[in-house]
Design an enzyme around this catalytic site. Structure first.
Site, PDB file in Angstrom:
ATOM      1  N   GLY A   1      61.882   5.956  61.273  1.00  0.00           N
ATOM      2  CA  GLY A   1      61.046   6.613  62.262  1.00  0.00           C
ATOM      3  C   GLY A   1      61.835   7.408  63.283  1.00  0.00           C
ATOM      4  O   GLY A   1      62.346   6.855  64.252  1.00  0.00           O
ATOM      5  N   GLY A   2      61.977   8.697  63.065  1.00  0.00           N
ATOM      6  CA  GLY A   2      62.607   9.575  64.040  1.00  0.00           C
ATOM      7  C   GLY A   2      64.107   9.459  64.135  1.00  0.00           C
ATOM      8  O   GLY A   2      64.706   9.862  65.139  1.00  0.00           O
TER       9      GLY A   2
ATOM     10  N   SER B   1      61.516   7.887  51.529  1.00  0.00           N
ATOM     11  CA  SER B   1      60.668   8.389  50.458  1.00  0.00           C
ATOM     12  C   SER B   1      59.833   9.581  50.925  1.00  0.00           C
ATOM     13  O   SER B   1      59.315   9.602  52.041  1.00  0.00           O
ATOM     14  CB  SER B   1      59.735   7.276  49.985  1.00  0.00           C
ATOM     15  OG  SER B   1      58.835   7.751  49.002  1.00  0.00           O
TER      16      SER B   1
ATOM     17  N   ILE C   1      58.883   2.119  60.142  1.00  0.00           N
ATOM     18  CA  ILE C   1      57.452   2.259  59.900  1.00  0.00           C
ATOM     19  C   ILE C   1      57.173   3.453  58.986  1.00  0.00           C
ATOM     20  O   ILE C   1      57.985   4.369  58.895  1.00  0.00           O
ATOM     21  CB  ILE C   1      56.658   2.436  61.217  1.00  0.00           C
ATOM     22  CG1 ILE C   1      57.163   3.673  61.972  1.00  0.00           C
ATOM     23  CG2 ILE C   1      56.753   1.194  62.067  1.00  0.00           C
ATOM     24  CD1 ILE C   1      56.366   4.023  63.231  1.00  0.00           C
TER      25      ILE C   1
ATOM     26  N   CYS D   1      48.521   3.104  51.032  1.00  0.00           N
ATOM     27  CA  CYS D   1      47.565   3.788  50.155  1.00  0.00           C
ATOM     28  C   CYS D   1      46.174   3.149  50.254  1.00  0.00           C
ATOM     29  O   CYS D   1      46.044   1.955  50.506  1.00  0.00           O
ATOM     30  CB  CYS D   1      48.041   3.702  48.707  1.00  0.00           C
ATOM     31  SG  CYS D   1      49.653   4.436  48.456  1.00  0.00           S
TER      32      CYS D   1
ATOM     33  N   ASN E   1      52.217  15.733  57.931  1.00  0.00           N
ATOM     34  CA  ASN E   1      52.143  16.100  56.527  1.00  0.00           C
ATOM     35  C   ASN E   1      50.937  15.429  55.877  1.00  0.00           C
ATOM     36  O   ASN E   1      50.547  14.317  56.240  1.00  0.00           O
ATOM     37  CB  ASN E   1      53.439  15.725  55.787  1.00  0.00           C
ATOM     38  CG  ASN E   1      53.411  14.330  55.202  1.00  0.00           C
ATOM     39  OD1 ASN E   1      52.877  14.114  54.105  1.00  0.00           O
ATOM     40  ND2 ASN E   1      53.948  13.361  55.948  1.00  0.00           N
TER      41      ASN E   1
ATOM     42  N   THR F   1      62.370  12.821  58.209  1.00  0.00           N
ATOM     43  CA  THR F   1      62.046  14.184  58.621  1.00  0.00           C
ATOM     44  C   THR F   1      63.290  15.034  58.858  1.00  0.00           C
ATOM     45  O   THR F   1      63.293  16.239  58.576  1.00  0.00           O
ATOM     46  CB  THR F   1      61.176  14.148  59.893  1.00  0.00           C
ATOM     47  OG1 THR F   1      59.978  13.424  59.602  1.00  0.00           O
ATOM     48  CG2 THR F   1      60.807  15.541  60.360  1.00  0.00           C
TER      49      THR F   1
ATOM     50  N   THR G   1      54.329   6.606  58.392  1.00  0.00           N
ATOM     51  CA  THR G   1      53.854   7.576  59.378  1.00  0.00           C
ATOM     52  C   THR G   1      52.633   7.079  60.158  1.00  0.00           C
ATOM     53  O   THR G   1      51.835   6.293  59.662  1.00  0.00           O
ATOM     54  CB  THR G   1      53.485   8.906  58.701  1.00  0.00           C
ATOM     55  OG1 THR G   1      52.529   8.638  57.664  1.00  0.00           O
ATOM     56  CG2 THR G   1      54.705   9.579  58.120  1.00  0.00           C
TER      57      THR G   1
END
Length: 322
Positions: free
Chosen positions: A259-260, A37, A207, A146, A85, A282, A209
């Site tokens: 993650g990565g 997302s 995970i 959030c 970001n 990413t 960020t």
């Protein structure tokens, strides 16, 4: 966590070679590669760059109850082996998403997972209620990173009881498969995973960020207008991999690793650690074909290892010295 194989829906067509189908609760995927997302827009932005029908699932950018304009720029900063970001969850809002974005998304055979976010438990429940029964929505992914406005801005994903309340509200409002996306910015991510499992989640993804920042030494100002932002990319992979391994051992739910992940080898590492599926994030920004290439690479790995089914390698990490 290694899981038993379940037969996915009949409409998912097998390709020649190893069987790479996976199940995330009742959600059947043709392969384990999903988009993360916030990195893939509403999918249409990538239709001329990627064969969307080769992906396991598409997770659209986070959707809130009302439209969000996001943060002022600069909102993205490159960092060593990653990026920060602070987009501010900019999106069109749930009603405009249903009316304006779902027409295209429901034309795809690839399952569409809608990431949702809110400022209160009630908002999460209302968004889930509006999406329930919408044609083309295959599952919900709940972003609990959030801030809870009613509780002074403490993120839902940092306290087990708050995460559980959000999960319960969404579960009550919707019968769709429910994935809860966990934040790494906690003392014990296993406690968070157990809390949402008990509250009715069908799967967890992790995970999200890590919180970070960057400074321009010449101006002595933060590089992001928001000062802090979310760190993603290869730099966070070791942290994500460790957390996925810990959670997969602790819960009975399917785990989705994030993650990565930029290569098929990265994806395989997460699945050996216990992930049933993975998300590519990413990497989409600098290589839009990354997810598609990872699908092909996973098949190549299974052939090389002499494995007939992807599900047979999930959770098979060897931690002993032998």
């Amino acid at each position: 966590m290694k899981e038993d194989y379940m037969n996915p829906a009949e409409e998912i067509v097998l390709c020649t070679g190893p069987d790479v189908r996976v199940q995330i609760g009742s959600l059947a995927l043709r392969n384990p590669v999903m988009t993360a997302s916030g990195t893939f827009g509403y999918a249409r932005e990538f239709e001329n760059l990627v064969d969307l029908e080769r992906l396991g699932a598409i997770v659209v950018k986070g959707i809130s109850l009302q439209p969000k304009p996001g943060n002022p720029p600069p909102r993205v900063v490159e960092t060593a082996c990653g990026m920060l970001n602070a987009i501010g969850l900019e999106n069109v809002g749930v009603d405009r998403f249903i009316a304006g974005k779902m027409k295209y998304l429901r034309s795809l055979t690839t399952p569409v997972v809608v990431n949702i976010l809110g400022d209160s438990v009630e908002e999460y429940g209302e968004i889930a209620r509006r999406l329930d029964g919408v044609e083309g929505v295959a599952a919900l992914e709940v972003n609990i990173s959030c801030p809870n406005v009613k509780k002074g801005g403490v993120a839902f994903g940092t306290m087990p009881e708050m995460a559980a309340r959000v999960t319960e509200a969404v579960r009550e409002a919707s019968g769709l498969p429910l994935i809860v996306k966990l934040s790494p910015n906690v003392t014990d991510i296993v406690l968070m995973a157990k809390a949402v499992e008990e509250a009715g989640a069908d799967a967890v993804s992790l995970i999200n960020t890590l919180i970070g920042m960057a400074i321009d030494p010449m101006s002595r100002k933060p590089r992001l207008a928001n000062v802090i932002g979310g760190l993603s990319g290869p730099a966070i992979k070791p942290v994500a991999l460790r957390m996925v391994w810990q959670v997969a051992q602790a819960v009975a739910l399917p785990v989705i690793g994030i993650g990565g992940i930029t290569t098929a080898d990265d994806a395989v590492e997460f699945m050996l650690a216990g992930a049933s599926a993975i998300q590519v994030g990413t990497a989409n920004f600098y290589d839009p074909s990354a997810a598609e290439n990872i699908v092909q690479g996973i098949t190549g790995y299974l052939q090389q290892q002499g494995e007939d089914r992807l599900v047979d390698i999930i959770g098979t990490l060897k931690t002993g010295m032998a």
